[in-house]
Every structure is written in C-alpha cells, then in structure tokens.
Design an enzyme around this catalytic site. Sequence first.
Site, short mmCIF file in Angstrom:
data_model
loop_
_atom_site.label_atom_id
_atom_site.label_comp_id
_atom_site.label_asym_id
_atom_site.label_seq_id
_atom_site.Cartn_x
_atom_site.Cartn_y
_atom_site.Cartn_z
N GLY A 196 41.49 -0.45 -62.40
CA GLY A 196 41.28 -0.95 -61.04
C GLY A 196 41.30 0.18 -60.02
N THR A 201 38.46 -7.49 -62.44
CA THR A 201 38.11 -6.87 -61.15
C THR A 201 38.08 -5.34 -61.28
OG1 THR A 201 40.42 -6.96 -60.44
CG2 THR A 201 38.98 -8.75 -59.71
N ASP A 227 44.02 -8.73 -71.99
CA ASP A 227 44.42 -9.52 -70.83
C ASP A 227 45.95 -9.64 -70.83
OD1 ASP A 227 45.04 -11.71 -69.09
OD2 ASP A 227 42.96 -12.40 -69.29
N THR A 270 48.38 -14.39 -64.10
CA THR A 270 48.33 -12.95 -64.37
C THR A 270 49.59 -12.29 -63.82
OG1 THR A 270 45.94 -12.91 -64.36
CG2 THR A 270 47.03 -10.81 -63.91
N TYR A 301 48.69 -15.62 -54.98
CA TYR A 301 49.01 -14.19 -55.05
C TYR A 301 50.44 -13.94 -54.58
CZ TYR A 301 48.32 -9.12 -54.40
OH TYR A 301 48.42 -7.75 -54.47
N TYR A 352 65.50 -9.92 -65.62
CA TYR A 352 65.50 -9.11 -66.85
C TYR A 352 66.45 -7.93 -66.71
CZ TYR A 352 62.14 -11.10 -70.08
OH TYR A 352 61.54 -11.91 -71.02
N ARG A 374 37.91 -6.65 -48.92
CA ARG A 374 39.00 -6.26 -48.03
C ARG A 374 38.43 -5.63 -46.77
NH1 ARG A 374 43.37 -4.11 -52.41
NH2 ARG A 374 41.50 -3.81 -53.65
N1 UDP Z 1 39.37 -9.08 -42.17
C1 UDP Z 1 38.37 -9.11 -41.22
N2 UDP Z 1 37.09 -8.92 -41.64
C2 UDP Z 1 36.75 -8.70 -42.93
C3 UDP Z 1 37.79 -8.66 -43.90
C4 UDP Z 1 39.09 -8.88 -43.48
O1 UDP Z 1 38.62 -9.29 -40.03
O2 UDP Z 1 35.55 -8.51 -43.22
C5 UDP Z 1 40.77 -9.23 -41.71
C6 UDP Z 1 41.60 -10.27 -42.48
O3 UDP Z 1 41.42 -11.55 -41.92
C7 UDP Z 1 42.99 -9.71 -42.27
C8 UDP Z 1 42.80 -8.20 -42.26
O4 UDP Z 1 41.42 -8.01 -41.94
O5 UDP Z 1 43.51 -10.10 -41.01
C9 UDP Z 1 43.13 -7.55 -43.57
O6 UDP Z 1 42.43 -8.23 -44.57
P1 UDP Z 1 42.36 -7.74 -46.07
O7 UDP Z 1 41.56 -8.75 -46.82
O8 UDP Z 1 41.90 -6.34 -46.12
O9 UDP Z 1 43.86 -7.72 -46.59
P2 UDP Z 1 45.12 -8.69 -46.41
O10 UDP Z 1 46.11 -7.87 -45.68
O11 UDP Z 1 44.74 -9.90 -45.65
O12 UDP Z 1 45.52 -9.02 -47.80
#
Ligand code: UDP
Length: 346
Positions: free
Chosen positions: A35, A60, A81, A115, A168, A182, A209
């Site tokens: 990853g 992923t 896995d 997972t 998650y 553990y 992200r």
């Molecule tokens: N976000 C956004 N536009 C995008 C992707 C994410 O505004 O195209 C925002 C999302 O809503 C969050 C922040 O960016 O507030 C970080 O999102 P990410 O998915 O990177 O990680 P998270 O901290 O939410 O797990």
Amino acid sequence: MRKVVSGPLSVVGQREFLKKISGIPRRVLVTGGSGFLGSHLCERLLSLGHTVVCIDNFSTGRRENLAHLTHNPHLHIIDHDVRKPYLIDADVIFNFASPASPPDYQADPVGTLMTNVLGALHALENARATGATVVQSSTSEVYGDPLLSPQRESYFGNVNTIGPRACYDEGKRSAETLFFDYHRTHGVKIKVARIFNTYGPRMRPDDGRVISNFVVQALLGKELTIYGDGQQTRSFCYADDLIDGFLRLSVSPETCTGPINLGNPGEFTVLELAQMVLALTGSRSRIVHQAAAVDDPRQRRPDIAQAHAELAWEPKIKLSQGLERTIAYFDERLSADSRVMAGEAV
Ligand code: UDP
C-alpha cells in the site's frame, strides 16, 4: 493524564537511533506492504539492511509500489488476506493492512471492519507464536469528531458507532483493544501508533483522499471539489516523517506501548489546502463546493508531546515542501499515463 515516560531514545538523538535500527539486520513482517505507507516502510527497512516479508491481498495496495524493489533478495512478497490466519517467523511485525481512504473503506464496510479486527487478531497471534514485537497502525479516527483539540492520547474520542465511517473507526478502535488485551493477557510486546492524515508519493490518483484529489484535479485543470464549507481542518504529515516515527517506535523500550500520536501539528482548513495546491501547481482550476461528507470530523490536530518525549520525534517536512514533492510525483505519473494512452490510441 497519562504519564510520559522518557525512554533512552529521548537523549541519544538521531545518530544513535540510526545505529539502533540498522545495527542488527532483522526479519520484519509488513502486512499491507504494497500500500501507500506500507511500501514506503518496506523500502526504508530494506535500505537499512533488514529482511522484509510483505503480505498483501492487493485490494487497495498495488504491485507497482514495490516493483522497483523486487530485485532485492531480502524482499519476499506473499499474496495473502490478513482476515485469514498466517504463521511467519519475524522479529518485528508492522500491521498496516487496511483500506485507508474513506471511499475505499466505505466501499466494503464489512470487509473493512473484519480486516481491522481479524487482521489485528492474526498479527497478535503471529507475534504470540514467534515472540515478535508487533506495531499497530492505528489512526486519529479513533478520536472521531473530537470535542477536544489538539487531540491527546488520553482523549477517548467521539465516534458515531453506526455511521458510514464506523467500519474504519470502530475497526481500528477494536484493534487497539485487542492489542492491549493481548499485551495484558499474553505478554505480547505491542506498540500502537495513531496516524494522522498522511500524504506523499504513491497515493493512488483515484484514492479519494483530499490531497490526491486536489493535486490531480489541479494538474488536470478540473474543478477542486471541497466537501462542505471547507472550514473543517486537518493536519497533514509527509510520508517520510511518518515512517521515521514508526521506526523510532519499533526500537523504543518495551515499556513504550503507546498509544502514541504520529502526525504533523500544523493545522489547515480544507479551503486553505485547496488554495495552497492551486498556488503550488500554478493551476487556474476553480474551487467548487459539494455536499459535506456524513460524520466528517470538523477539526483534527495531533498533540505530539508524547512522541517528542518518548521517541525524540517530530515531523520535519512542512506542508508546502511535502506538497511540492507530491505534486512532482503526480505530474510525472499523469504524464506517463497520458503517454500510455496516446500510445494505445496510435
Ligand atoms: N475532502 C474534500 N474534497 C475532496 C476530498 C476530501 O473537501 O475531494 C475533505 C473531506 O470531507 C475531509 C477532508 O477533506 O473533511 C479530509 O478528507 P480525507 O478523505 O483526505 O481524509 P479523512 O481525514 O476524512 O479521513
């Protein structure tokens, strides 16, 4: 408040630390080693002379993340896995296997939860059988939508157990519980790090992200999509800094179990991030607002006093520097992709 224990690493400094992690070649197992973060970790461990066994189911993770290392006889890649048990001899185990971006982990919520729970159980069983130290990649998501900022390790968090992020968040929280049970019940040597948003080369362009989305959108001249008003904050840590923290944690004294925050305390709104990406790419893309994500944490910033005291660790790479490197990576990757597409069209 949790007592901060100062281990020897807080006084020995960088030179001694390097000697310590590269001194005795060890056999290291990395789950999720193909990853984004796992591959950076495998690469660093190999460069220090260790033998690395990577196990991954390539859901992923990508084989190409390790392709430049496969000539190394000290790297062994196993297609497996972690929801199924395994037994692999190791001195240290880094448990990194899990989807990590919200679109990825929400695409298969039951798979994500399992997972994290079964993956932790099997890493711990493997450590129990081999005597290995096992290092867990936990997350700032255990704090949920925090009512306290910056977040310290002693904060119990504010997680919606039934929302779309719960697979998650609760998976990682249960994993922490298993680690400490553990440790108490079987004496397994554990270390738990809570990772705050991390970025850098090898993120997938379609990872979903915020940093990969904004950089790819800016480079392709597409609109930058802010979810909600853009006033929510995140603290972004560059991958190399994070790996450095993990290596320090792995060689810390046995009493240093964590949980310990690893992240960059620099806090930015999502809108500030979008503006920074536009400035650094020179892109003329527009910023647009879309519906806010459900249960999106409003604020996130690590308190890293404990990592500082116990590991003599703090991040060194500022967001602007890390973004420049990440932009260069995506620029190169997107150009390569478009060369391939042009080749296919001929
Ligand atoms: N976000 C956004 N536009 C995008 C992707 C994410 O505004 O195209 C925002 C999302 O809503 C969050 C922040 O960016 O507030 C970080 O999102 P990410 O998915 O990177 O990680 P998270 O901290 O939410 O797990």
